[in-house]
Design an enzyme around this catalytic site. Structure first.
Site, short mmCIF file in Angstrom:
data_model
loop_
_atom_site.label_atom_id
_atom_site.label_comp_id
_atom_site.label_asym_id
_atom_site.label_seq_id
_atom_site.Cartn_x
_atom_site.Cartn_y
_atom_site.Cartn_z
N ASP A 1 0.86 -1.18 0.00
CA ASP A 1 0.00 0.00 0.00
C ASP A 1 0.90 1.24 0.00
OD1 ASP A 1 0.90 0.27 2.63
OD2 ASP A 1 -1.09 0.12 3.53
N HIS A 2 0.31 2.40 0.18
CA HIS A 2 1.06 3.65 0.15
C HIS A 2 2.11 3.76 1.25
CE1 HIS A 2 -2.51 4.11 2.64
NE2 HIS A 2 -1.86 5.04 3.33
N CYS B 1 2.79 -3.35 4.22
CA CYS B 1 1.94 -2.22 4.62
C CYS B 1 2.59 -1.60 5.85
CB CYS B 1 0.48 -2.64 4.85
SG CYS B 1 0.16 -3.69 6.27
N THR C 1 2.12 -2.17 9.18
CA THR C 1 2.50 -3.18 10.19
C THR C 1 2.65 -4.57 9.60
OG1 THR C 1 0.22 -3.71 10.75
CG2 THR C 1 1.30 -1.94 12.03
N ARG D 1 5.15 -34.49 9.86
CA ARG D 1 4.11 -34.20 10.85
C ARG D 1 3.43 -32.86 10.60
NH1 ARG D 1 8.72 -32.30 13.74
NH2 ARG D 1 8.24 -30.49 15.01
N HIS D 2 4.11 -31.96 9.91
CA HIS D 2 3.55 -30.63 9.63
C HIS D 2 2.49 -30.68 8.53
CE1 HIS D 2 6.67 -29.14 12.22
NE2 HIS D 2 7.59 -29.70 11.45
N HIS E 1 7.36 -25.19 8.79
CA HIS E 1 6.27 -25.87 9.51
C HIS E 1 4.89 -25.60 8.94
CE1 HIS E 1 8.78 -26.26 13.48
NE2 HIS E 1 9.42 -26.69 12.40
N ARG F 1 -1.16 -30.75 9.69
CA ARG F 1 -1.67 -29.47 10.18
C ARG F 1 -1.97 -28.51 9.02
NH1 ARG F 1 3.00 -30.25 14.11
NH2 ARG F 1 2.03 -31.56 15.69
#
Length: 145
Positions: A8-9, A65, A67, A132-133, A98, A136
């Site tokens: 974004d800006h 962006c 954050t 194992r991942h 993972h 999930r």
């Protein structure tokens, strides 16, 4: 690897730094904008990058962006996207290993250019470990259905 990038800006100053870094690493980059400091809505850029990733026009995506939070939330609304917002390299690495993340997001108001490069490099260098991942990741995909 072909990477999609968008911002974004608020991310407009950091994006070219990351594009140049990616190209130095030997990747091709498709830039989905924005290209000005005029106020825009980050969901539009999250959607554009996400669509490029889920349609396999690009291998992975990067979003920026203020954050990284809003743009990653928007990206995660697109079926097939597993976006992660990271402010340090360790989480970026493990998110790929993972969680098989396919979009990395970060905030230009949270991290500087050098840390953004370190996070990006760790994320790109990591590979999904499966095993194992995988169970999930499959469960996450089922939530979208």
């Amino acid at each position: 690897m072909k990477l999609a990038i968008g911002c974004d800006h608020v991310g407009i100053e950091l994006k070219p730094v990351i594009v140049e870094f990616l190209e130095e690493l030997g990747h091709s980059v498709q830039d989905f904008g924005t290209d000005s400091a005029a106020r825009v809505d980050y969901p539009d850029y999250a959607q554009a990058v996400s669509q490029a990733v889920v349609t396999k026009n690009c291998d992975l995506g990067i979003l920026i962006c203020g954050t990284g939070v809003g743009i990653s939330i928007a990206a995660n609304k697109v079926k097939g996207i597993r976006a992660v917002v990271c402010s340090e390299p360790y989480s970026a690495k493990l998110s790929r290993e993972h969680n098989n993340t396919n979009i990395l997001a970060f905030g230009s108001r949270v991290i500087g250019p050098e840390l953004a490069k370190m996070i990006t490099k760790e994320w790109l260098d990591a590979e999904f470990q499966g095993g194992r991942h995988q169970k999930r990741v499959d469960q996450i995909s089922q939530l979208q259905n």
